[in-house]
Design a protein around this motif. Sequence first.
Motif, short mmCIF file in Angstrom:
data_model
loop_
_atom_site.label_atom_id
_atom_site.label_comp_id
_atom_site.label_asym_id
_atom_site.label_seq_id
_atom_site.Cartn_x
_atom_site.Cartn_y
_atom_site.Cartn_z
N ALA A 125 3.45 6.14 2.34
CA ALA A 125 3.74 7.73 1.58
C ALA A 125 3.43 8.59 3.18
N VAL A 126 1.73 7.89 3.79
CA VAL A 126 1.63 8.42 4.67
C VAL A 126 1.66 8.91 5.95
N ARG A 183 -2.83 2.91 6.50
CA ARG A 183 -3.39 1.89 5.13
C ARG A 183 -4.24 2.55 5.02
N VAL A 184 -4.39 3.15 3.74
CA VAL A 184 -5.51 4.03 2.74
C VAL A 184 -6.30 3.45 1.91
N GLN A 201 0.31 4.30 -0.87
CA GLN A 201 -0.25 5.02 0.00
C GLN A 201 -0.06 5.30 1.55
N ASP A 209 1.18 -1.08 0.11
CA ASP A 209 0.53 -0.31 0.06
C ASP A 209 0.91 0.86 0.25
N ARG A 243 -11.87 8.81 2.33
CA ARG A 243 -10.76 8.50 2.27
C ARG A 243 -10.74 7.46 3.94
#
Lengths: 82, 82
Positions: free
Chosen positions: A22-23, A39-40, A19, A17, B42
């Motif tokens: 990155a978060v 987890r996004v 994204q 994941d 999201r």
Amino acid sequence: MTFRVHVRVVPRPGLLDPQGQAVAHALAALGFPGVGEVRVGRAIELELEADDRATAEAAATAMCERLLANPVTEDFTVAVEG
Amino acid sequence: MTFRVHVRVVPRPGLLDPQGQAVAHALAALGFPGVGEVRVGRAIELELEADDRATAEAAATAMCERLLANPVTEDFTVAVEG
């Protein structure tokens, strides 16, 4: 009756994941300690007309299986309110 | 302690949500009746190390305000589990 349905669709555990990674890195860079895996996915809110709560939940589950989630890569949860 | 935090970020009511409109149209085209407004945002799941639940919730709220949500266009909710 009108129900408000909250759907969450998130990547399955074990699948990459980017994204979420990155978060996680951005939160660490901002100085937030103690953040582990992130987890996004997608949050979907629907207004749904149905006879009762069980019917609304069954319809929302069918929507996830047919459109809202990818059954190979994503898990979903359905919560019916009101 | 490790907490699992569920964050939902959705477009504010009244703001245009083209992705939600596209989902609503697609659900109608698939034959699902009774679908009203749909909003797509999201869903973020975090593993968070914190001393207690209140600390975890405060940290997650700060993360939303600083990174995860756009305060002008989006609303968020935080739920701490475990």
